[in-house]
Design an enzyme around this catalytic site. Structure first.
Site, short mmCIF file in Angstrom:
data_model
loop_
_atom_site.label_atom_id
_atom_site.label_comp_id
_atom_site.label_asym_id
_atom_site.label_seq_id
_atom_site.Cartn_x
_atom_site.Cartn_y
_atom_site.Cartn_z
N GLU A 1 0.84 -1.21 0.00
CA GLU A 1 0.00 0.00 0.00
C GLU A 1 0.87 1.25 0.00
O GLU A 1 1.85 1.33 0.74
CB GLU A 1 -0.85 -0.03 1.29
CG GLU A 1 -1.86 1.08 1.41
CD GLU A 1 -2.45 1.14 2.82
OE1 GLU A 1 -1.76 0.77 3.80
OE2 GLU A 1 -3.61 1.57 2.95
N GLU B 1 4.52 5.27 12.13
CA GLU B 1 5.05 4.33 11.14
C GLU B 1 6.45 4.74 10.67
O GLU B 1 7.32 3.90 10.45
CB GLU B 1 4.10 4.22 9.95
CG GLU B 1 2.81 3.48 10.28
CD GLU B 1 1.96 3.19 9.05
OE1 GLU B 1 1.23 2.17 9.07
OE2 GLU B 1 2.00 3.97 8.08
N HIS C 1 -2.12 -3.73 9.16
CA HIS C 1 -2.88 -2.90 8.20
C HIS C 1 -4.33 -2.90 8.67
O HIS C 1 -5.01 -3.93 8.67
CB HIS C 1 -2.75 -3.54 6.81
CG HIS C 1 -3.55 -2.91 5.71
ND1 HIS C 1 -3.33 -1.64 5.26
CD2 HIS C 1 -4.56 -3.42 4.94
CE1 HIS C 1 -4.18 -1.38 4.26
NE2 HIS C 1 -4.94 -2.43 4.06
N HIS D 1 2.42 4.58 0.97
CA HIS D 1 2.64 5.23 2.27
C HIS D 1 3.33 6.57 2.07
O HIS D 1 4.23 6.92 2.84
CB HIS D 1 3.49 4.33 3.17
CG HIS D 1 2.69 3.34 3.95
ND1 HIS D 1 2.14 2.21 3.38
CD2 HIS D 1 2.31 3.29 5.26
CE1 HIS D 1 1.49 1.52 4.30
NE2 HIS D 1 1.57 2.14 5.44
N ASP E 1 3.64 -1.89 5.84
CA ASP E 1 2.82 -2.66 6.79
C ASP E 1 3.31 -4.09 6.94
O ASP E 1 3.24 -4.67 8.04
CB ASP E 1 1.36 -2.66 6.33
CG ASP E 1 0.70 -1.29 6.43
OD1 ASP E 1 1.31 -0.38 7.02
OD2 ASP E 1 -0.41 -1.13 5.92
N GLU F 1 -7.26 -2.19 7.65
CA GLU F 1 -8.38 -2.68 6.86
C GLU F 1 -8.49 -4.21 6.85
O GLU F 1 -9.53 -4.76 6.47
CB GLU F 1 -8.25 -2.16 5.42
CG GLU F 1 -8.46 -0.65 5.27
CD GLU F 1 -7.20 0.18 5.43
OE1 GLU F 1 -6.27 -0.26 6.13
OE2 GLU F 1 -7.15 1.28 4.86
N HIS G 1 -1.32 7.11 9.16
CA HIS G 1 -0.93 6.41 7.93
C HIS G 1 0.21 7.21 7.30
O HIS G 1 -0.02 8.31 6.78
CB HIS G 1 -2.11 6.31 6.95
CG HIS G 1 -1.74 5.65 5.67
ND1 HIS G 1 -1.50 4.31 5.57
CD2 HIS G 1 -1.51 6.15 4.42
CE1 HIS G 1 -1.17 4.00 4.33
NE2 HIS G 1 -1.16 5.10 3.62
#
Lengths: 264, 264, 264, 264, 264, 264
Positions: free
Chosen positions: C40, C188, C126, C42, C51, C128, C183
């Site tokens: 994904e 992170e 992650h 970032h 992730d 989701e 995010h």
């Protein structure tokens, strides 16, 4: 609002709390009805929820008599077909595909049986649903396994199969046009006039000959084969008295049949 | 039966006929709400249909204000999880698996959009549903194709995200225990007392500390982690006034948000 | 290359031979971790594998401490959503649909349990993914059957739920903006600076206010609601020291929690 | 740790940021490799990740040469079959069923193509995967539609099809026993000794004649038909020099073939 | 019509009544063959049902010898692939996708085993089917459960694996071009000339060199790589005598192998 | 072997080569029939392939008259139901589940239409199949897309709907017992005596009253409700003359109906 007395309060599972439910399952011979309808066009004078409303009303009335409970209605059904419902191409109708209806049935019936409910009765109010409900029940029983499924029974029926010949001849004094065109016609309209007169608009009803279809289904449909009203026969002649007769006769025979079969 | 006025008669698609529906789609900026609930245990004092009843009541009230319609409620939801609903092992709860809920959403949303409905709003009342509704909507839009989906909008929301901090501090004067334990607690109970007092049995309500869960889910669940009542926090302190406050505030903010976003 | 010491060599199942594995399953109390990530976007300063890298590093470090093994990482995750990951419309992100992620989880967890592994821990990185992992685990246990599943335990967790308030206040001395916008932000980025500084390009990091989203999801997404960077909050202030603090604190609490729960 | 130089740093998509990726897609002729492996027993001397490690190493080396990128490896593969991998009944092996591997392939390949990547190359390292990868690719292209798929190309290959006869005769000076028993034998072991000597335990290797199987598959498998080692032929004679020869020759022919076919 | 004697009358399950079948299952060691073919172009001189006809004829002949029965043939197979069948893009070929063929196999094999049939043998006549048949069998046995599946055996084979080297050298006196191009070539044509000469049009056969394909599959296919005839090698040299040799030798070895393996 | 002349040679797609097929599609108005049967017990006197044999014979005869072709028969059908076929619990019957039959239909119909065939006619010979065939056709047309599907037509019919009242009164001089019990009775037996007398064993036929069933389906079935013969009515009175009458009359009306509808 209706001459028909509402039987819903005491029998809906959705209105029951889980502690009372568990006590019921533990101590009584249990039976849960699942009404199955559709969200389907029924001409200009009947609401799109007709099939769901009728199967629910019948299920609730029978359930009250045989000490059963009624699970939440399946408000959406399989695709409307031209020769029984006018066709799925008419805006307003919202249909499920086969896989979704099968899985919905499989899951709900399966969970009820797995919790100890002994009998489940699916009361169908939309012709096109039947075979998909059957498959869902069959898969739910396979999921349970042979041991657990032997002492359980699931019944599957369509309410119109309980209309007697005597009733039919009173509802259709000029002759019954056949079940295949009973979509938005005298039977459904009379039942709705008895049960939910607030949702019927007889002033918008269209009088036309019964639809005639070939002996095949054609897809994509030839739209013109469906009468412009969306109904397959005329509701002319529908009235509350016929609705009461239909409703009470069906409820009586259905109650008798189920309580005898399941020894309720 | 309730101090809350029933808004359902004019807004339910199930009560509308298809000719009127087609006229509506052809002539107005259309929006259809789909309430999503669950059939889930909510302790000894609330009915199993609580989530469906609340999302439906909110959807109907908002819809009336923004000239939208309300499709038949999804009465079954995704599996109850221990940390948000007590867990799927408690008899009474009847849950759908992921695939079934995704497909149900995909089909219903997809059919509405394909018929020309411009906006669909899913009003969720059961925490566990959210991601599966999202997937169903995403697949429905992919089915429609990029051309058709550009001028459509689907909104997905959970009604509790519209409870304001001001409301929370009035409903929980001693401090809000957190959304994760709002299952059968003061919020849901107050809303039900306002909307459907006939289905609430405060005499059966159990007063106990809020449940405490680890930071992980464990499957199969350790059943003892769910309080014996099935509720995750106590309903003590719930009353009709709080229910009215919650309901009216949520409906107001939701209505404002949606009509602004969709220019209704 | 990194101040963080690589723990991978001894704990990866992919580096173990099957004879040693069989001996381990036969003689020890076994636990297998499955790290779950995503591919994904970032933002411009973090790699798309973030992730997956973070959940793997945490899983390996915890596993080493509790004598567990680590199965190959799920490198692809569920669709990025706008309010938690910027959205699936941004090129670079490659996402699985619900069915694929559910089936992947069901199969891998199911096979491990069927072989005699007693405990499986899914370490999610992650947001989701969570509900789909849950469904996969639930289906895997149903496949095993009630007999076999009683003495097994599957834990499912997201690593950020183990960040303590004390740590948060050190990482965000000016106040935590909330998990929903973490995010590509300070957390992170700090973790990546500590674990894989070779993959972080702080010179490309963009500083902007945290994203603000409505209380609903809208699909198709309004692309402009995602900041141009693709991050939902700014990474400004991220550093290796914060990364070390986050990593070590999370690993410590997670190790303690899991070894206590599973009696490892 | 290995005489082989690691080519991973510059070519992994998981280590690239999305802004750089978008720039690459916009400005270059793009090709993404997807290595596909398995988590499968390979006897007592090779790790269970062998197929994933080999396909990844080959894909990364080829990709570097042809300016392609490498997506995250599929670390799990289709069920190990007795006549090619010893069989799925041997603990340690964790396999995907057909539907999961097909969907994984369909989604990942489909998303890459939909984002504008022009070419995707699946580099397979586990015999049993092939037909399921094929189906996944075919479905992904059908999803894209005929318009979009005409200017894209997906290649699917197994790396051993690029071993030349000249190489084979050097690796097997006493005669090649056949691809069907190359599971944990001289070829895979030599490649692993060259690429990841830290994961090979030649002291545990078992020397035994090549397995002989009937011309049918039998299910459930007769377990005794698989040698006790789990390997289908002996690794005796494997060495780093053979590994280097195999690797470099395969990479060279594969690079040449792909760059010629795709005009990279 | 053919020099080959038709063995079908006594062995087809479709021609047997269920009372006789039940008696057979109750009293004998039972084995049911399932021929699997395809509906696939085989050039201008062979019919599209070639694979189904050949696998059926072989299965019936073997079955007669080993006192087995033959279930209805799977007349449709998996997608024709360019390197083994010319490709699925050529009109005439009607192929099943993976899921459909897997489910068909799973259901039919599963039902036979569940009824008490002890052995099922799938006789494959279309290369591309094999792995999907394998998956279907594997899932059917998983459905049965470990207890029931232990005393059952399912064999899966392709008939060409029973062509001996001696036969090959007689059929291809100038050297065997390889199985991968045996599509519409000497072998299939000779078998058809022996078994169904009425369906072969040698006057339409096209003589051309064997097709040469790269070591990868490319999708969408480059149509020109398939010879214009649709065959992958020339049928020139095919004759009835070769057909008889092939048929009788394969039937003999297959019969011997199966009766030995299953102790029929 | 039969007084009926075999029409199969010229009309079967399986016996046609692909070059001739392509020429046919390019130059003529094309119509392909797909016969659909079942593998289902039909009592002690009729073979299990009865439904497949009858639908195939009718399809081939009609096709010859209207210049259509006949695709390979679907030899397996949906689960036998007690009220129409005796039930799926009777050994011998091998049934497909809903999903498999739907997908089989979807794929075969879809591929034919995608290749340019203008009309497809499904000729059903097993009551239980109908709704699943319908769903398969509907999904195939949705796959094609609205543009392509407008100039195509798919017809779906059951052959018994073409038996005229005049024919019925000759076949059942003592009164027609109803379609629902026509399983292994006079109609099917007469047709088989006409078409495949070699497969009928009138000496084994059992004479018993027609089965009587309740108005619901019950699952699991109460096995005793099916007569011991497996037939739902007696075949006494069946003969070749009635078979000829039935066959010729149905073929004539069906041919006329189809050629008129499709302008063949």
């Amino acid at each position: 609002m209706s001459p028909h007395q509402d039987h819903s309060s005491g029998v809906r599972l959705g209105g029951m709390d889980s502690h009372a439910y568990q006590e019921w399952v533990r101590t009584e011979k249990t039976c849960v009805f699942v009404p199955v309808g559709a969200h389907e066009q029924h001409g200009p004078h009947l609401p799109m929820g007709t099939d769901a409303l009728l199967s629910t009303a019948i299920a609730e009335s029978v359930a009250e008599g045989v000490r059963a409970k009624v699970a939440p209605t399946f408000a959406y059904g399989y695709k409307s077909q031209q020769r029984s419902g006018g066709g799925d191409h008419i805006p307003g109708t919202v249909s499920l595909d086969a896989q979704t209806l099968i899985n919905l049935t499989r899951t709900v019936v399966g969970e009820l049986l797995a919790q100890g409910v002994q009998n489940v009765v699916l009361v169908n109010g939309h012709y096109e649903n039947y075979q998909f409900l059957y498959e869902g029940v069959d898969l739910a029983l396979a999921d349970l396994g042979p041991q657990k499924s032997t002492d359980r029974a699931v019944l599957l029926l369509s309410y119109w199969d309980y209309v007697s010949d005597a009733t039919l001849s009173k509802v259709y004094p000029d002759g019954f046009p056949g079940w295949e065109v009973e979509h938005g016609g005298v039977l459904e309209t009379s039942l709705m006039l008895y049960l939910r007169p607030d949702l019927v608009r007889m002033d918008r009803a269209q009088n036309h000959p019964a639809a005639e279809f070939p002996r095949f289904d054609r897809l994509p449909v030839v739209a013109d084969r469906t009468p412009a009203s969306g109904c397959l026969s005329s509701p002319a002649g529908a009235d509350t008295t016929k609705g009461e007769l239909l409703f009470e006769q069906v409820v009586e025979e259905l109650s008798s049949d189920i309580s005898s079969e399941l020894e309720l």
